[in-house]
Design a protein around this motif. Structure first.
Motif, mmCIF file in Angstrom:
data_model
loop_
_atom_site.group_PDB
_atom_site.id
_atom_site.type_symbol
_atom_site.label_atom_id
_atom_site.label_comp_id
_atom_site.label_asym_id
_atom_site.label_seq_id
_atom_site.Cartn_x
_atom_site.Cartn_y
_atom_site.Cartn_z
ATOM 1 N N VAL A 1 0.605 -3.330 -20.923
ATOM 2 C CA VAL A 1 1.342 -3.896 -19.801
ATOM 3 C C VAL A 1 2.089 -2.790 -19.062
ATOM 4 O O VAL A 1 2.759 -1.964 -19.683
ATOM 5 N N ARG A 2 1.934 -2.797 -17.738
ATOM 6 C CA ARG A 2 2.603 -1.808 -16.899
ATOM 7 C C ARG A 2 3.359 -2.511 -15.780
ATOM 8 O O ARG A 2 2.965 -3.583 -15.333
ATOM 9 N N ASN A 3 4.413 -1.859 -15.321
ATOM 10 C CA ASN A 3 5.234 -2.383 -14.235
ATOM 11 C C ASN A 3 4.558 -2.051 -12.899
ATOM 12 O O ASN A 3 4.530 -0.897 -12.490
ATOM 13 N N LEU A 4 4.034 -3.059 -12.234
ATOM 14 C CA LEU A 4 3.358 -2.875 -10.956
ATOM 15 C C LEU A 4 4.288 -2.246 -9.922
ATOM 16 O O LEU A 4 3.855 -1.448 -9.096
ATOM 17 N N LEU A 5 5.577 -2.586 -9.980
ATOM 18 C CA LEU A 5 6.531 -2.114 -8.980
ATOM 19 C C LEU A 5 6.914 -0.655 -9.174
ATOM 20 O O LEU A 5 7.387 -0.013 -8.229
ATOM 21 N N ALA A 6 6.718 -0.118 -10.367
ATOM 22 C CA ALA A 6 7.111 1.265 -10.662
ATOM 23 C C ALA A 6 5.927 2.232 -10.687
ATOM 24 O O ALA A 6 6.119 3.430 -10.810
ATOM 25 N N GLU A 7 4.732 1.711 -10.568
ATOM 26 C CA GLU A 7 3.528 2.549 -10.615
ATOM 27 C C GLU A 7 3.465 3.436 -9.373
ATOM 28 O O GLU A 7 3.722 2.971 -8.268
ATOM 29 N N PRO A 8 3.101 4.714 -9.515
ATOM 30 C CA PRO A 8 2.997 5.606 -8.353
ATOM 31 C C PRO A 8 1.651 5.420 -7.631
ATOM 32 O O PRO A 8 0.745 6.241 -7.731
ATOM 33 N N TRP A 9 1.511 4.317 -6.911
ATOM 34 C CA TRP A 9 0.253 3.969 -6.253
ATOM 35 C C TRP A 9 -0.107 4.953 -5.149
ATOM 36 O O TRP A 9 0.766 5.475 -4.458
ATOM 37 N N THR A 10 -1.399 5.143 -4.985
ATOM 38 C CA THR A 10 -1.969 5.871 -3.848
ATOM 39 C C THR A 10 -3.078 4.988 -3.299
ATOM 40 O O THR A 10 -3.532 4.062 -3.987
ATOM 41 N N PRO A 11 -3.550 5.254 -2.085
ATOM 42 C CA PRO A 11 -4.687 4.462 -1.598
ATOM 43 C C PRO A 11 -5.883 4.504 -2.558
ATOM 44 O O PRO A 11 -6.529 3.480 -2.790
ATOM 45 N N ALA A 12 -6.135 5.653 -3.152
ATOM 46 C CA ALA A 12 -7.287 5.794 -4.050
ATOM 47 C C ALA A 12 -7.129 5.003 -5.345
ATOM 48 O O ALA A 12 -8.121 4.513 -5.898
ATOM 49 N N THR A 13 -5.901 4.857 -5.846
ATOM 50 C CA THR A 13 -5.713 4.114 -7.091
ATOM 51 C C THR A 13 -5.547 2.612 -6.862
ATOM 52 O O THR A 13 -5.892 1.815 -7.732
ATOM 53 N N LEU A 14 -5.041 2.223 -5.700
ATOM 54 C CA LEU A 14 -4.793 0.809 -5.421
ATOM 55 C C LEU A 14 -6.011 0.089 -4.851
ATOM 56 O O LEU A 14 -6.307 -1.046 -5.227
ATOM 57 N N ARG A 15 -6.730 0.731 -3.955
ATOM 58 C CA ARG A 15 -7.834 0.073 -3.228
ATOM 59 C C ARG A 15 -8.886 -0.577 -4.126
ATOM 60 O O ARG A 15 -9.353 -1.691 -3.844
ATOM 61 N N PRO A 16 -9.297 0.048 -5.246
ATOM 62 C CA PRO A 16 -10.363 -0.560 -6.061
ATOM 63 C C PRO A 16 -10.047 -1.944 -6.621
ATOM 64 O O PRO A 16 -10.968 -2.689 -6.969
ATOM 65 N N PHE A 17 -8.787 -2.324 -6.692
ATOM 66 C CA PHE A 17 -8.440 -3.640 -7.233
ATOM 67 C C PHE A 17 -8.854 -4.787 -6.303
ATOM 68 O O PHE A 17 -8.961 -5.928 -6.743
ATOM 69 N N PHE A 18 -9.087 -4.500 -5.038
ATOM 70 C CA PHE A 18 -9.327 -5.567 -4.070
ATOM 71 C C PHE A 18 -10.798 -5.820 -3.766
ATOM 72 O O PHE A 18 -11.124 -6.827 -3.137
ATOM 73 N N GLY A 19 -11.684 -4.934 -4.206
ATOM 74 C CA GLY A 19 -13.120 -5.147 -4.019
ATOM 75 C C GLY A 19 -13.466 -5.533 -2.606
ATOM 76 O O GLY A 19 -13.020 -4.900 -1.649
ATOM 77 N N ASP A 20 -14.220 -6.629 -2.473
ATOM 78 C CA ASP A 20 -14.647 -7.071 -1.145
ATOM 79 C C ASP A 20 -13.809 -8.243 -0.626
ATOM 80 O O ASP A 20 -14.200 -8.920 0.327
ATOM 81 N N LYS A 21 -12.648 -8.465 -1.224
ATOM 82 C CA LYS A 21 -11.761 -9.536 -0.753
ATOM 83 C C LYS A 21 -11.250 -9.206 0.643
ATOM 84 O O LYS A 21 -11.000 -8.046 0.971
ATOM 85 N N PRO A 22 -11.040 -10.214 1.476
ATOM 86 C CA PRO A 22 -10.442 -9.958 2.790
ATOM 87 C C PRO A 22 -9.011 -9.448 2.642
ATOM 88 O O PRO A 22 -8.305 -9.809 1.687
ATOM 89 N N ILE A 23 -8.592 -8.625 3.573
ATOM 90 C CA ILE A 23 -7.277 -7.976 3.493
ATOM 91 C C ILE A 23 -6.129 -8.966 3.255
ATOM 92 O O ILE A 23 -5.267 -8.696 2.410
ATOM 93 N N PRO A 24 -6.071 -10.117 3.909
ATOM 94 C CA PRO A 24 -4.955 -11.036 3.613
ATOM 95 C C PRO A 24 -4.869 -11.431 2.133
ATOM 96 O O PRO A 24 -3.783 -11.692 1.619
ATOM 97 N N ASP A 25 -6.002 -11.434 1.430
ATOM 98 C CA ASP A 25 -6.017 -11.789 0.005
ATOM 99 C C ASP A 25 -5.501 -10.663 -0.884
ATOM 100 O O ASP A 25 -5.356 -10.850 -2.088
ATOM 101 N N TRP A 26 -5.231 -9.503 -0.324
ATOM 102 C CA TRP A 26 -4.673 -8.389 -1.084
ATOM 103 C C TRP A 26 -3.174 -8.577 -1.301
ATOM 104 O O TRP A 26 -2.573 -7.925 -2.146
ATOM 105 N N PHE A 27 -2.566 -9.457 -0.529
ATOM 106 C CA PHE A 27 -1.113 -9.572 -0.481
ATOM 107 C C PHE A 27 -0.595 -10.728 -1.316
ATOM 108 O O PHE A 27 -1.237 -11.773 -1.440
ATOM 109 N N ASN A 28 0.613 -10.551 -1.834
ATOM 110 C CA ASN A 28 1.327 -11.554 -2.601
ATOM 111 C C ASN A 28 1.927 -12.576 -1.626
ATOM 112 O O ASN A 28 2.882 -12.266 -0.918
#
Length: 130
Positions: free
Chosen positions: A31-58
């Protein structure tokens, strides 16, 4: 049984239920803290696959609920930049097992991918409150 990296917002009741279901299904979680992770576009983008951009958001994030961000107007770079600047905007949980990554907790997707305990009660996808 799978080794799963589970990025959560600490204290999120929905994430707690999701983790409990994964553990009850025999998976081992890191388990990791999503809010404290040092995200970059390269590390974050793969989680969204082919989902539309609005579906990337909370959808429960205050700025999203208030309509302060026009999700339909965002391109990929702008969306990632917003989420990196304000990780509360990221749809959660983010889940990684092996090379696969997913955003959100669609129970049928998670079951087909990792396997979930049979007869499991539905678990919410996200948090109702921030």
């Amino acid at each position: 049984m799978a080794q799963v990296i589970f990025y959560e917002k600490p204290g999120c009741i929905g994430n707690a239920r999701q983790k409990a279901l994964l553990i009850a299904s025999g998976h081992q979680l890191e388990v990791r803290n999503l809010l404290a992770e040092p995200w970059t576009p390269a590390t974050l983008r793969p989680f969204f696959g082919d989902k539309p951009i609005p579906d990337w958001f909370n959808a429960s994030a205050p700025k999203i609920k208030a309509g302060a961000i026009d999700l339909a107007a965002l391109d990929e770079s702008a969306a990632l930049a917003l989420m990196i600047a304000e990780p509360i905007l990221i749809r959660r949980p983010l889940i990684q097992s092996g090379d696969r990554r997913e955003a959100g907790f669609d129970q049928s997707t998670i079951d087909a991918w990792l396997g979930l305990r049979q007869g499991s009660a539905p678990v919410p996808d996200g948090c109702a409150m921030e």
